[in-house]
Design a protein around this motif. Structure first.
Motif, PDB file in Angstrom:
ATOM      1  N   UNK A 181       7.417   4.730  -7.640  1.00 41.26           N
ATOM      2  CA  UNK A 181       8.031   3.670  -6.862  1.00 41.26           C
ATOM      3  C   UNK A 181       7.320   2.364  -7.192  1.00 41.26           C
ATOM      4  N   UNK A 182       8.083   1.295  -7.226  1.00 47.51           N
ATOM      5  CA  UNK A 182       7.528  -0.043  -7.391  1.00 47.51           C
ATOM      6  C   UNK A 182       7.703  -0.768  -6.066  1.00 47.51           C
ATOM      7  N   UNK A 183       6.589  -1.219  -5.497  1.00 51.54           N
ATOM      8  CA  UNK A 183       6.623  -2.008  -4.263  1.00 51.54           C
ATOM      9  C   UNK A 183       6.486  -3.472  -4.630  1.00 51.54           C
ATOM     10  N   UNK A 184       7.266  -4.286  -3.961  1.00 53.27           N
ATOM     11  CA  UNK A 184       7.234  -5.720  -4.213  1.00 53.27           C
ATOM     12  C   UNK A 184       7.049  -6.457  -2.893  1.00 53.27           C
ATOM     13  N   UNK A 185       6.445  -7.610  -2.962  1.00 49.68           N
ATOM     14  CA  UNK A 185       6.195  -8.390  -1.763  1.00 49.68           C
ATOM     15  C   UNK A 185       7.506  -8.793  -1.107  1.00 49.68           C
ATOM     16  N   UNK A 186       7.603  -8.584   0.200  1.00 51.97           N
ATOM     17  CA  UNK A 186       8.805  -8.994   0.927  1.00 51.97           C
ATOM     18  C   UNK A 186       9.001 -10.503   0.844  1.00 51.97           C
ATOM     19  N   UNK A 187       7.900 -11.252   0.674  1.00 52.27           N
ATOM     20  CA  UNK A 187       7.990 -12.714   0.584  1.00 52.27           C
ATOM     21  C   UNK A 187       8.208 -13.187  -0.855  1.00 52.27           C
ATOM     22  N   UNK A 188       8.083 -12.262  -1.811  1.00 52.47           N
ATOM     23  CA  UNK A 188       8.251 -12.639  -3.212  1.00 52.47           C
ATOM     24  C   UNK A 188       6.982 -13.145  -3.872  1.00 52.47           C
ATOM     25  N   UNK A 189       5.873 -13.195  -3.135  1.00 48.51           N
ATOM     26  CA  UNK A 189       4.611 -13.700  -3.689  1.00 48.51           C
ATOM     27  C   UNK A 189       3.717 -12.538  -4.099  1.00 48.51           C
ATOM     28  N   UNK A 190       3.012 -12.705  -5.197  1.00 49.49           N
ATOM     29  CA  UNK A 190       2.032 -11.713  -5.625  1.00 49.49           C
ATOM     30  C   UNK A 190       2.598 -10.679  -6.568  1.00 49.49           C
ATOM     31  N   UNK A 191       1.707  -9.907  -7.187  1.00 53.13           N
ATOM     32  CA  UNK A 191       2.148  -8.878  -8.135  1.00 53.13           C
ATOM     33  C   UNK A 191       2.735  -7.674  -7.409  1.00 53.13           C
ATOM     34  N   UNK A 192       3.500  -6.882  -8.125  1.00 56.58           N
ATOM     35  CA  UNK A 192       3.997  -5.617  -7.598  1.00 56.58           C
ATOM     36  C   UNK A 192       2.847  -4.619  -7.525  1.00 56.58           C
ATOM     37  N   UNK A 193       3.007  -3.616  -6.676  1.00 56.41           N
ATOM     38  CA  UNK A 193       2.117  -2.462  -6.653  1.00 56.41           C
ATOM     39  C   UNK A 193       2.996  -1.253  -6.955  1.00 56.41           C
ATOM     40  N   UNK A 238       3.186  -0.845   4.461  1.00 60.34           N
ATOM     41  CA  UNK A 238       2.765  -1.391   5.753  1.00 60.34           C
ATOM     42  C   UNK A 238       1.492  -2.221   5.628  1.00 60.34           C
ATOM     43  N   UNK A 239       0.579  -1.800   4.747  1.00 62.75           N
ATOM     44  CA  UNK A 239      -0.682  -2.525   4.583  1.00 62.75           C
ATOM     45  C   UNK A 239      -0.456  -3.925   4.037  1.00 62.75           C
ATOM     46  N   UNK A 240       0.443  -4.047   3.052  1.00 63.80           N
ATOM     47  CA  UNK A 240       0.630  -5.323   2.352  1.00 63.80           C
ATOM     48  C   UNK A 240       1.912  -6.066   2.728  1.00 63.80           C
ATOM     49  N   UNK A 241       2.785  -5.440   3.522  1.00 59.79           N
ATOM     50  CA  UNK A 241       4.077  -6.062   3.812  1.00 59.79           C
ATOM     51  C   UNK A 241       4.991  -6.010   2.596  1.00 59.79           C
ATOM     52  N   UNK A 242       4.873  -4.946   1.807  1.00 57.82           N
ATOM     53  CA  UNK A 242       5.666  -4.763   0.596  1.00 57.82           C
ATOM     54  C   UNK A 242       6.808  -3.790   0.877  1.00 57.82           C
ATOM     55  N   UNK A 243       7.846  -3.879   0.068  1.00 64.62           N
ATOM     56  CA  UNK A 243       9.019  -3.010   0.195  1.00 64.62           C
ATOM     57  C   UNK A 243       9.347  -2.415  -1.173  1.00 64.62           C
ATOM     58  N   UNK A 244      10.005  -1.255  -1.200  1.00 65.01           N
ATOM     59  CA  UNK A 244      10.403  -0.691  -2.491  1.00 65.01           C
ATOM     60  C   UNK A 244      11.390  -1.622  -3.195  1.00 65.01           C
ATOM     61  N   UNK A 299      -1.131   2.484  -9.466  1.00 64.16           N
ATOM     62  CA  UNK A 299      -2.133   3.399  -8.918  1.00 64.16           C
ATOM     63  C   UNK A 299      -1.580   4.813  -8.951  1.00 64.16           C
ATOM     64  N   UNK A 300      -2.436   5.752  -9.340  1.00 65.84           N
ATOM     65  CA  UNK A 300      -2.069   7.159  -9.299  1.00 65.84           C
ATOM     66  C   UNK A 300      -2.223   7.705  -7.892  1.00 65.84           C
ATOM     67  N   UNK A 301      -1.249   8.509  -7.481  1.00 68.50           N
ATOM     68  CA  UNK A 301      -1.248   9.098  -6.141  1.00 68.50           C
ATOM     69  C   UNK A 301      -0.724  10.526  -6.221  1.00 68.50           C
ATOM     70  N   UNK A 302      -1.090  11.344  -5.261  1.00 68.39           N
ATOM     71  CA  UNK A 302      -0.568  12.709  -5.240  1.00 68.39           C
ATOM     72  C   UNK A 302       0.733  12.802  -4.443  1.00 68.39           C
ATOM     73  N   UNK A 303       0.948  11.907  -3.496  1.00 60.34           N
ATOM     74  CA  UNK A 303       2.150  11.910  -2.652  1.00 60.34           C
ATOM     75  C   UNK A 303       2.732  10.492  -2.647  1.00 60.34           C
ATOM     76  N   UNK A 304       3.758  10.280  -3.455  1.00 60.86           N
ATOM     77  CA  UNK A 304       4.328   8.942  -3.628  1.00 60.86           C
ATOM     78  C   UNK A 304       4.861   8.386  -2.309  1.00 60.86           C
ATOM     79  N   UNK A 305       5.569   9.180  -1.543  1.00 58.93           N
ATOM     80  CA  UNK A 305       6.140   8.669  -0.281  1.00 58.93           C
ATOM     81  C   UNK A 305       5.062   8.300   0.729  1.00 58.93           C
ATOM     82  N   UNK A 306       4.032   9.121   0.851  1.00 60.94           N
ATOM     83  CA  UNK A 306       2.938   8.810   1.785  1.00 60.94           C
ATOM     84  C   UNK A 306       2.236   7.523   1.369  1.00 60.94           C
ATOM     85  N   UNK A 307       1.956   7.388   0.072  1.00 67.92           N
ATOM     86  CA  UNK A 307       1.298   6.177  -0.429  1.00 67.92           C
ATOM     87  C   UNK A 307       2.207   4.962  -0.257  1.00 67.92           C
ATOM     88  N   UNK A 308       3.508   5.141  -0.476  1.00 65.99           N
ATOM     89  CA  UNK A 308       4.467   4.047  -0.301  1.00 65.99           C
ATOM     90  C   UNK A 308       4.456   3.553   1.145  1.00 65.99           C
TER      91      UNK A 308
END
Length: 120
Positions: free
Chosen positions: A37-49, A22-28, A8-17
């Protein structure tokens, strides 16, 4: 083949991160950069964002967006709004809509869909 990452395109990477983490329980996956930045599921399930800095304006009706499934639509909508999402005035809701259109902190539209998933 499988979906590895949704970008996803964003204007502020840190704010979007912060929002999507927090929305998905993902971590960098790696140390965030100013433009990526690539966010990945903390549980390891699902695609990266993946979040990429972009100067492209937000589309009012994007051709591609995220559908987030939940068994508690009202609760999740409230939680996401509390994290910084906003309601989108969506003129095209069908009378029996099972989805709510929100925008993230960057204005990217996404849907929260009532789905018979077990609570997580």
């Amino acid at each position: 083949m499988r979906v590895g990452s949704i970008v996803m395109g964003v204007s502020d990477v840190r704010r979007a991160m912060e929002f999507w983490g927090r929305a998905l329980g993902y971590v960098p996956r790696d140390e965030p950069e100013a433009t990526w930045v690539v966010l990945t599921s903390a549980s390891g399930a699902g695609p990266n964002v993946s979040l990429m800095r972009s100067e492209t304006p937000v589309q009012e009706k994007p051709r591609v967006h995220l559908d987030l499934y939940t068994s508690d639509q009202a609760g999740e909508v409230d939680r996401l709004v509390g994290l910084g999402a906003s309601h989108v005035d969506w003129q095209d809701y069908p009378p029996d809509a099972d989805f709510v259109v929100l925008a993230d902190t960057e204005g990217n539209r996404f849907c929260v869909i009532q789905h018979g998933l077990p609570p997580t």
